[in-house]
Scaffold this active site. Structure first.
Site, PDB file in Angstrom:
ATOM      1  N   ASP B 242     -18.219  10.823  -4.118  1.00 57.95           N
ATOM      2  CA  ASP B 242     -17.117  10.065  -4.183  1.00 57.95           C
ATOM      3  C   ASP B 242     -17.441   8.608  -3.950  1.00 57.95           C
ATOM      4  O   ASP B 242     -18.445   8.568  -3.088  1.00 57.95           O
ATOM      5  CB  ASP B 242     -15.897  10.682  -3.356  1.00 57.95           C
ATOM      6  CG  ASP B 242     -14.412  10.405  -3.977  1.00 57.95           C
ATOM      7  OD1 ASP B 242     -14.526   9.109  -4.748  1.00 57.95           O
ATOM      8  OD2 ASP B 242     -13.493  10.920  -3.857  1.00 57.95           O
ATOM      9  N   GLU B 452       3.445   6.800  -4.319  1.00 58.43           N
ATOM     10  CA  GLU B 452       2.526   8.037  -4.198  1.00 58.43           C
ATOM     11  C   GLU B 452       1.289   7.653  -4.731  1.00 58.43           C
ATOM     12  O   GLU B 452       1.218   7.488  -6.100  1.00 58.43           O
ATOM     13  CB  GLU B 452       3.369   9.092  -4.682  1.00 58.43           C
ATOM     14  CG  GLU B 452       3.786   9.378  -5.983  1.00 58.43           C
ATOM     15  CD  GLU B 452       4.285  10.661  -6.420  1.00 58.43           C
ATOM     16  OE1 GLU B 452       4.201  11.664  -5.664  1.00 58.43           O
ATOM     17  OE2 GLU B 452       4.526  10.852  -7.404  1.00 58.43           O
TER      18      GLU B 452
END
Lengths: 696, 696
Positions: B242, B452
């Site tokens: 990542d 979110e």
């Protein structure tokens, strides 16, 4: 039914029942309720530059500069009427629920009739352009529309001519700037639109500007407010300050020392309503002996006169019956589209336009303004419930005609990098490939309010909002160069509010900030469903270096009337898909008539323009001045129509160095045609205006 | 034609010609060109969560959580195929111009097959929900679609299953967090979707997560990468970190001391490609004796194996022929609409839906998500050239049926004040008046990626992007209460990516972040052109207080399989405008068959769900577990169809405390029907699942 006299009497009667303290509160933009007198709260601040603004859903017309390009006073009146209808629908709906918040009243602080004297001014797109007569006519049209037909005496809504006066940048220093201006320019250029608003349209409000003029701060200027507005022009409405302009008196203009002194200076010169908070010091000013109760009373009476004229206290006001459903209608949307269609200006065309929907299989739509909401709305906007971006309008049209649309954002408005962390020009290869696979490229470039806007707006990239160049941001130039390099036919669409110098394009359209129906309008023009008929309300210059210093308010070498150099595109310019020819020019004192023929092969309409020049007076501007204009209405190929062009009542006057409008020199040349009577205009237009000499 | 063996051999051959330095450069996500070997630059980082993302114009499907609600593996494969087609079209177009920038390669770092174990996780909407089996099937579908049919051996594009593993918040501390996890939960819940991606879909890439798992940072985890992924599962593809996860090793996880040590830890455990900059220290690590040239070579060979499999060096790769015009097509838009239609979940309905277009004269559309682009796109999105907001979709439908639309934004997403300087709830009276003048209110509320989202995203209101509550922001609650108080029928539309508790509404639809055609899909559902068929891929809880601590990764009392309290709406729930009845349940080892009848009066389709529970094993989760699902296809009123539901090959196994999948306890109960076999689900669904006991 109500008359101004009646409203004044009722205002006097009502105000007479108020305490001094209560009266002082009613001069603030957010006037509180006085329950014991049945006076509800009222917030004076509302906006409606091109549609009811900042008050939720409303029809969004093209930005003012775009509507100006329509050269259509009657249409401006229709727009004003729709705005008042929607404003009333909203006011009735909101006030029924007790919602009397900011932006929910009926006093609309529009139009902006300042003269767009320099293309660098960030707020120039709020105006009707650079010409005093065009600005006057469109201002009058808008105000009449907003204020209603007056049959019952009630105002449908109150318009406000702003910013009084001599206000056109720079934005950066507007709170301390002193515009030095001679009397000739003042009366010839900067005041006529305000005078027309007052005398012809009975505008109900005038807003003072931020700056000083010849040393006096506008919102406290004896010269402007007392001597000219209420003196010479016998103005009956109220005056409101620009927002937080009065505190500038002591804070930045430094013509006073304290808030109380500033409040006093404004009030004593007749600034009735304060947008801002300085009038919170009004009682202090009274206690200090700086203002009298009579002055407070007089302003309060003027404020309440407006409120009575709006019918806010009357059940018989016919506008109370406008239902909420009168807002945001299909009919209003249709007018927004019509205005956008009339507003778009075809600057050049090598024949690529109109596109043939039966021949074009694929169009590439590229550019940061293609799918941008910001490119549609300019500034001072409401919320459209049916915004059609340029891309969306093109796509909708193409979907109906089986035409493929390939889209690339191309670049940012200012930033060559669209995607965080990517290399510069990261959308360029996409745009090139769109072009490579298309029959024609429609490049939607330009600016938005983040690049030309108002000082202090959070959305500005720079502090001030003014332009520093007439060139597109570099990344957009790169994009257009790349599009040109593909060899595909290139249509450049400028979503912009002012003069830009964009060389690229086989055809070039100025779409302005075209409002909620702008995309639909653009598509109809691109594909020839509508023939473009907009004309430039501002000169398009080559570069800022051709212009005087931005802070210099002298008209010398500014706007088409005084600029003597070569321009990119002249004021009044705008092509059509057909050709028109003017003939049979006759002239009366107050009107010209011209016969206009559609000599081409497509239906279309155009704008007849009449210019006049005094041939001997030393006070005459160097070049002929617009004194009349009229739309021809739709003409079929081969059709001829006789157009009557009403003339400026001041058409055959000049303004002398004392600012007096006089007859000086009897010999005039008058031109009527489809453009200005100068070489560049004629070269672009292809049809020399008819000329007549007269003696007045 | 190519095979993995061939690609590996060619990679070995090519890499053998590289210097150590060159090999090291090829492990960075932005691998530079090696011109002497004819190796062009390649940027490994690209995104395609629900459409090609961050690379300009592309078809935007509903956000992953929405597509999960369609419960349709085949459709996910179609979506993946379209993404690969568009990705190839773009890659071919970009690389032809030498543009090999970030987001322009063919290695798509999607899907996100993490388990949405807690509704607070800001990135939960990137996933396929809370169920391991559903996530496995949809992940496999997506990956197969993206990677292509494999007939020639070339990958159409490379998918990447992420984030490996045990990664589902909190966002705020993801760079230092250590997920403590037992073996049962690891193997039962967190790993199956990755295992399916590897074993069933041959996923070409796996991305390591930011966090640690039981002390080991995922991107340098021997347990995860060596023992499980390349050991137990015999994974052949490459592993990528990542972004900036490897520098976390020394900076935040503090399991190493220097960048070189971090690079070494990642590489030695098989993390081949580094998104970030830590592998810039690879030569340092080599010089320090922390890594061997063999390790560098092995990773480099894996990276080039993928590049060969993608055909990047071959002219015979059939995907080279995909033209740019294969991007953003009408057909892809139609699939985006179909996915949006299948994804929307009707939570409740008192009969107000579907709206009758012949009876409804006026609809009020209110709410901050009604005309919001953010509400359509979730996160990790591309640029749609044809975004239809919820409002735009409703308006387009209504325009065709002569229905008036009244729109109010109602409030901000989080901010009760829409207009600067106005009072709180400044759009509330407008919304109320819209409702008052309408036959029905469609309130479009919810969240977007600013509420979110992902840690560090600049658009987050909070630093982390996680939710702190399952309630709507207060201003939206105020809006809904006001809408309810008007007494008008109220349809609440939730544009959201996770569980919300919204009490208001005569009917309530979860629209998710519905992509470019979401507005069209919503309108068709509201007016009954399409019968809703989506099912919740996550449990909708009452409140966060019902849940374990957010940082607790134990599955105890999490998701429908382990949660034992009362839920708001259960996993698998979703109503229809018609009624269905299940009958004739039969079972084979690998499939169930059920007869489904449309017993109502409207055409529609639904999802057959099969759940199983071991009746005796102590390792069985407390509640029946999804082991199969299938769409029925369209059923006319009165029509019956026999649906075959393929079962999870692990359907009749349990996972013991050592994480081993075993047969333990022979007695199983199996349920087939239209919902979970629990009281709440049945009460909402109205049709009890069929039950069968079997011995395995």
């Amino acid at each position: 039914m109500i008359s101004r006299q009646e409203a004044q009497a009722r205002a006097r009667e009502l105000v007479s029942q108020m305490t001094l303290e209560e009266k002082a509160t009613q001069l603030r933009f957010n006037s509180p309720a006085i329950e014991r007198l049945g006076v509800p709260a009222y917030n004076w601040w509302n906006e409606a530059l091109h549609g009811v603004a900042r008050c939720g859903t409303a029809t969004m017309f093209p930005q003012a500069i775009g509507m100006a390009a329509a050269f259509d006073e009657k249409a401006m009146e229709q727009v004003g009427d729709v705005i008042a209808t929607e404003g009333r629908a909203k006011y009735n709906a909101h006030s029924a629920l007790g919602d009397r918040d900011l932006y929910k009243g009926l006093t609309f602080w529009s139009p902006n009739v300042n003269i767009f004297r320099d293309p660098r001014w960030g707020r120039g797109h709020e105006t009707y352009g650079e010409d005093p007569y065009l600005t006057s006519r469109l201002g009058v049209g808008y105000i009449k529309g907003v204020q209603g037909d007056g049959k019952s005496g009630y105002l449908k809504a109150a318009a406000c001519a702003k910013h009084f006066a001599v206000h056109s940048g720079p934005e950066a220093n507007r709170h301390e700037f002193d515009a030095i201006i001679n009397q000739k320019d003042l009366w010839e250029t900067y005041l006529p639109a305000f005078e027309a608003a007052v005398k012809e349209a009975d505008v109900e409000a005038i807003m003072g500007a931020y700056n000083r003029v010849n040393g006096e701060p506008c919102c406290g200027s004896k010269t402007l407010l007392k001597d000219i507005l209420r003196g010479k022009w016998a103005y009956q409405g109220h005056v409101v300050s620009d927002c937080w302009a009065i505190c500038n008196f002591h804070q930045t203009h430094k013509v006073t020392s304290t808030p109380a002194e500033s409040a006093a200076l404004a009030l004593e010169n007749g600034c009735d309503v304060n947008c801002g908070s300085t009038y919170l010091n009004m009682l202090q000013a009274y206690q200090d002996g700086l203002v009298t109760e009579e002055q407070i009373t007089a302003s309060c009476e003027r404020a309440f006169t407006t409120r009575f004229l709006l019918g806010l206290f009357d059940e018989d006001c016919e506008y109370n019956a406008i239902p909420y459903t009168a807002n945001d209608t299909d009919e209003h949307d249709a007018l927004a589209r019509e205005m956008a269609e009339k507003s778009m200006v075809l600057l050049k065309n090598n024949g690529v336009l109109p596109l043939d929907p039966h021949k074009v299989k694929t169009v590439a739509v590229v550019g940061p303004n293609a799918n941008s909401i910001g490119a549609m709305r300019g500034n001072y906007y409401g919320t459209s419930s049916r915004m059609t971006t340029l891309l969306a309008g093109i796509r909708a049209y193409c979907a109906q005609h089986g035409i493929r649309v390939l889209y690339s954002e191309g670049c940012g408005l200012l930033n060559p990098t669209v995607e965080f962390m990517c290399a510069a020009n990261d959308r360029l290869s996409e745009a090139i490939q769109c072009a490579n696979h298309a029959d024609v490229v429609i490049a939607c470039v330009g600016l938005d309010e983040t690049l030309e806007g108002e000082q202090g707006d959070q959305s500005n990239y720079s502090a001030s909002g003014d332009k520093t160049t007439l060139m597109l941001p570099e990344c957009q130039q790169t994009l257009l160069n790349a599009m040109e390099a593909t060899g595909k036919p290139l249509v450049t669409v400028l979503a912009v509010g002012s003069s830009l110098n964009v060389p690229q394009g086989d055809a070039q359209l100025v779409a302005w900030y075209s409002g909620q129906a702008g995309g639909t309008a653009l598509a109809r023009i691109l594909f020839g469903e509508v023939n473009p008929s907009g004309k430039l309300p501002v000169t398009f210059y080559h570069k800022t270096e051709d212009l005087p210093d931005f802070e210099d308010y002298s008209m010398k070498n500014r706007t088409y009337r005084y600029f003597t150099g070569d321009v990119l595109y002249p004021f009044g310019h705008g092509l059509s898909y057909t050709t028109f020819h003017a003939d049979g020019f006759t002239l009366r004192q107050d009107a010209a008539t011209v016969s206009i023929s559609n000599t081409g092969d497509k239906a279309g309409e155009t704008v007849v323009q009449v210019y006049a020049r005094n041939m001997t007076s030393s006070f005459a501007p160097p070049r002929p001045v617009l004194v009349g204009f009229a739309r021809t209405g739709m003409l079929w190929p081969g059709e001829t129509t006789l157009v009557e062009v009403k003339l400026d009542k001041n058409a055959f006057t000049v303004v002398n160095d004392e600012g007096e409008r006089v007859q000086d020199g009897a010999q005039w040349e008058v031109f009527a045609g489809l453009c200005q009577p100068d070489e560049k205009s004629v070269q672009l237009c292809g049809d020399e205006p008819l000329r007549m000499e007269i003696e007045v």
